[in-house]
Motif scaffolding. Structure first.
Motif, PDB file in Angstrom:
ATOM      1  N   LEU A 143       0.835  -1.210   0.000  1.00  0.00           N
ATOM      2  CA  LEU A 143       0.000   0.000   0.000  1.00  0.00           C
ATOM      3  C   LEU A 143       0.866   1.256   0.000  1.00  0.00           C
ATOM      4  O   LEU A 143       0.542   2.247  -0.663  1.00  0.00           O
ATOM      5  N   GLY A 144       1.983   1.209   0.752  1.00  0.00           N
ATOM      6  CA  GLY A 144       2.875   2.357   0.789  1.00  0.00           C
ATOM      7  C   GLY A 144       3.491   2.639  -0.570  1.00  0.00           C
ATOM      8  O   GLY A 144       3.581   3.797  -0.996  1.00  0.00           O
ATOM      9  N   VAL A 145       3.917   1.596  -1.260  1.00  0.00           N
ATOM     10  CA  VAL A 145       4.500   1.749  -2.604  1.00  0.00           C
ATOM     11  C   VAL A 145       3.459   2.309  -3.570  1.00  0.00           C
ATOM     12  O   VAL A 145       3.757   3.198  -4.383  1.00  0.00           O
ATOM     13  N   LEU A 146       2.223   1.805  -3.471  1.00  0.00           N
ATOM     14  CA  LEU A 146       1.142   2.277  -4.345  1.00  0.00           C
ATOM     15  C   LEU A 146       0.833   3.746  -4.094  1.00  0.00           C
ATOM     16  O   LEU A 146       0.707   4.541  -5.036  1.00  0.00           O
ATOM     17  N   MET A 147       0.730   4.124  -2.817  1.00  0.00           N
ATOM     18  CA  MET A 147       0.415   5.516  -2.475  1.00  0.00           C
ATOM     19  C   MET A 147       1.546   6.448  -2.913  1.00  0.00           C
ATOM     20  O   MET A 147       1.294   7.551  -3.400  1.00  0.00           O
ATOM     21  N   ARG A 148       2.788   6.018  -2.738  1.00  0.00           N
ATOM     22  CA  ARG A 148       3.909   6.859  -3.166  1.00  0.00           C
ATOM     23  C   ARG A 148       3.840   7.142  -4.660  1.00  0.00           C
ATOM     24  O   ARG A 148       4.026   8.282  -5.106  1.00  0.00           O
ATOM     25  N   GLY A 149       3.529   6.100  -5.448  1.00  0.00           N
ATOM     26  CA  GLY A 149       3.463   6.272  -6.884  1.00  0.00           C
ATOM     27  C   GLY A 149       2.393   7.255  -7.310  1.00  0.00           C
ATOM     28  O   GLY A 149       2.646   8.154  -8.130  1.00  0.00           O
ATOM     29  N   PHE A 150       1.197   7.114  -6.748  1.00  0.00           N
ATOM     30  CA  PHE A 150       0.089   7.956  -7.189  1.00  0.00           C
ATOM     31  C   PHE A 150       0.166   9.368  -6.618  1.00  0.00           C
ATOM     32  O   PHE A 150      -0.144  10.337  -7.310  1.00  0.00           O
ATOM     33  N   MET A 151       0.585   9.510  -5.372  1.00  0.00           N
ATOM     34  CA  MET A 151       0.663  10.840  -4.776  1.00  0.00           C
ATOM     35  C   MET A 151       1.789  11.664  -5.388  1.00  0.00           C
ATOM     36  O   MET A 151       1.663  12.887  -5.524  1.00  0.00           O
ATOM     37  N   SER A 152       2.891  11.018  -5.773  1.00  0.00           N
ATOM     38  CA  SER A 152       4.013  11.773  -6.331  1.00  0.00           C
ATOM     39  C   SER A 152       3.706  12.317  -7.721  1.00  0.00           C
ATOM     40  O   SER A 152       4.268  13.335  -8.133  1.00  0.00           O
ATOM     41  N   ILE A 153       2.809  11.653  -8.451  1.00  0.00           N
ATOM     42  CA  ILE A 153       2.495  12.103  -9.814  1.00  0.00           C
ATOM     43  C   ILE A 153       1.270  13.017  -9.833  1.00  0.00           C
ATOM     44  O   ILE A 153       1.010  13.720 -10.821  1.00  0.00           O
ATOM     45  N   LEU A 154       0.499  13.039  -8.744  1.00  0.00           N
ATOM     46  CA  LEU A 154      -0.762  13.781  -8.714  1.00  0.00           C
ATOM     47  C   LEU A 154      -0.608  15.278  -9.018  1.00  0.00           C
ATOM     48  O   LEU A 154      -1.433  15.836  -9.752  1.00  0.00           O
ATOM     49  N   PRO A 155       0.420  15.973  -8.482  1.00  0.00           N
ATOM     50  CA  PRO A 155       0.524  17.414  -8.775  1.00  0.00           C
ATOM     51  C   PRO A 155       0.591  17.755 -10.250  1.00  0.00           C
ATOM     52  O   PRO A 155      -0.063  18.701 -10.700  1.00  0.00           O
ATOM     53  N   ILE A 156       1.373  16.995 -11.034  1.00  0.00           N
ATOM     54  CA  ILE A 156       1.472  17.358 -12.456  1.00  0.00           C
ATOM     55  C   ILE A 156       0.221  16.936 -13.223  1.00  0.00           C
ATOM     56  O   ILE A 156      -0.130  17.565 -14.225  1.00  0.00           O
TER      57      ILE A 156
END
Length: 310
Positions: A143-156
């Protein structure tokens, strides 16, 4: 050229200048698409059905297969629609959402990092492996890996919704990538140039450095084992992971190199490299695990021979 107002859809060109052979190209993509679905789908079925594979060392490859399927589902229907059915229009929301494929690449990088941690624990502290990598901890890591991926790309991704698009609506590709879409914005896009560089450095490239460091420690441990046969057996535990890491990061470095230094290269070069980056790892990862992991090999034999599960 196609032009549209700011509210209109984007238009995908496919392989510009090669429209006459789009149908033939689509057949190759269809074979790759089917192979990715079959390979990763079979791996997931094996791990789901075979109770002998219900261990952390197989849960992480299952996460990798899920991510690979996500990357494929995100792009290939659009690619085949453009090449096979000439469906070139794509709505803003669908196009921007498709850019989330970048987040799945970050998720894949994170899973490869976690697999390095799995190998590290298995070799450095084998007696504590099951107590360290419990099912609940594996779930939390996933879950942590998944959240990192989606949250890091969300701003752009959110920034794409804020920009006006008042000029050409044409994307010289068969699916939407952030790098291509942002070129059509009629606004200051400095943030969208700087943020991806910082983000990639703090995720994919940092992951690669940690993986390299972890394998230095693993090799140090293995070299301390007296028996050469035991050394080979220990290293064989991580061969499939090392292969997947090389496949992923070589394609990442190739794509990054083309984007940074290949401005004078023909347009087809970065397009081709983007396909290699997003399709080659999902294509070969299940093959690597099937060839290099004996337990998965035995499970494949049982599945297709109709034998009872372990």
């Amino acid at each position: 050229m196609w032009y549209n107002n700011s509210a209109g859809p984007f238009l995908l060109t496919g392989f510009l200048g090669s429209e006459a052979v789009h149908y033939r190209i689509s057949m190759s993509f269809f074979v790759i698409y089917f192979s990715i679905l079959f390979g990763n789908g079979t791996l997931l079925v094996l791990i789901w059905n075979d109770h002998s594979l219900h261990e952390p060392m197989y849960y992480f490859p299952a996460m990798l297969a899920d991510t690979d399927l996500g990357m494929t589902f995100t792009t290939m229907p659009t690619v085949l629609g453009v090449l096979l059915l000439d469906q070139r229009e794509i709505a803003h929301a669908a196009c921007f959402t498709q850019s989330f494929i970048h987040s799945l690449a970050i998720v894949e990088s994170g899973i490869l990092l976690v697999l390095a941690y799995d190998c590290f624990i298995a070799i450095r502290t084998p007696l504590r492996y099951n107590s360290i990598l419990t099912n609940s901890r594996v779930m939390n890591i996933g879950l942590g890996v998944l959240m990192r991926g989606f949250m890091s790309i969300l701003p752009i991704i959110l920034s794409l919704y804020c920009y006006p698009y008042c000029g050409s609506r044409v994307l010289l590709h068969t699916f939407c990538l952030h790098r291509d879409v942002i070129k059509l914005a009629c606004a200051d896009i400095t943030f969208n140039h700087i943020y991806p560089i910082i983000q990639t450095s703090l995720t994919v490239f940092l992951d690669a450095l940690i993986i390299i460091f972890s394998y230095i420690l693993i090799l140090k441990t293995v070299m301390g084992i007296a028996s050469g046969q035991e050394e080979a057996k220990s290293l064989n535990t991580c061969v499939s992971h090392i292969s997947c890491v090389l496949v992923f990061h070589i394609t990442v470095m190739g794509l990054s190199f083309i984007h940074r230094f290949g401005k004078l290269a023909p347009h087809v070069v970065p397009i081709t490299m983007s396909y290699v980056h997003f399709l080659f790892p999902p294509f070969v990862n299940p093959i690597i695990y099937s060839i290099k992991t004996k337990q998965i090999q035995r499970s494949i034999v049982r599945l297709f021979s109709g034998q009872s599960r372990a």
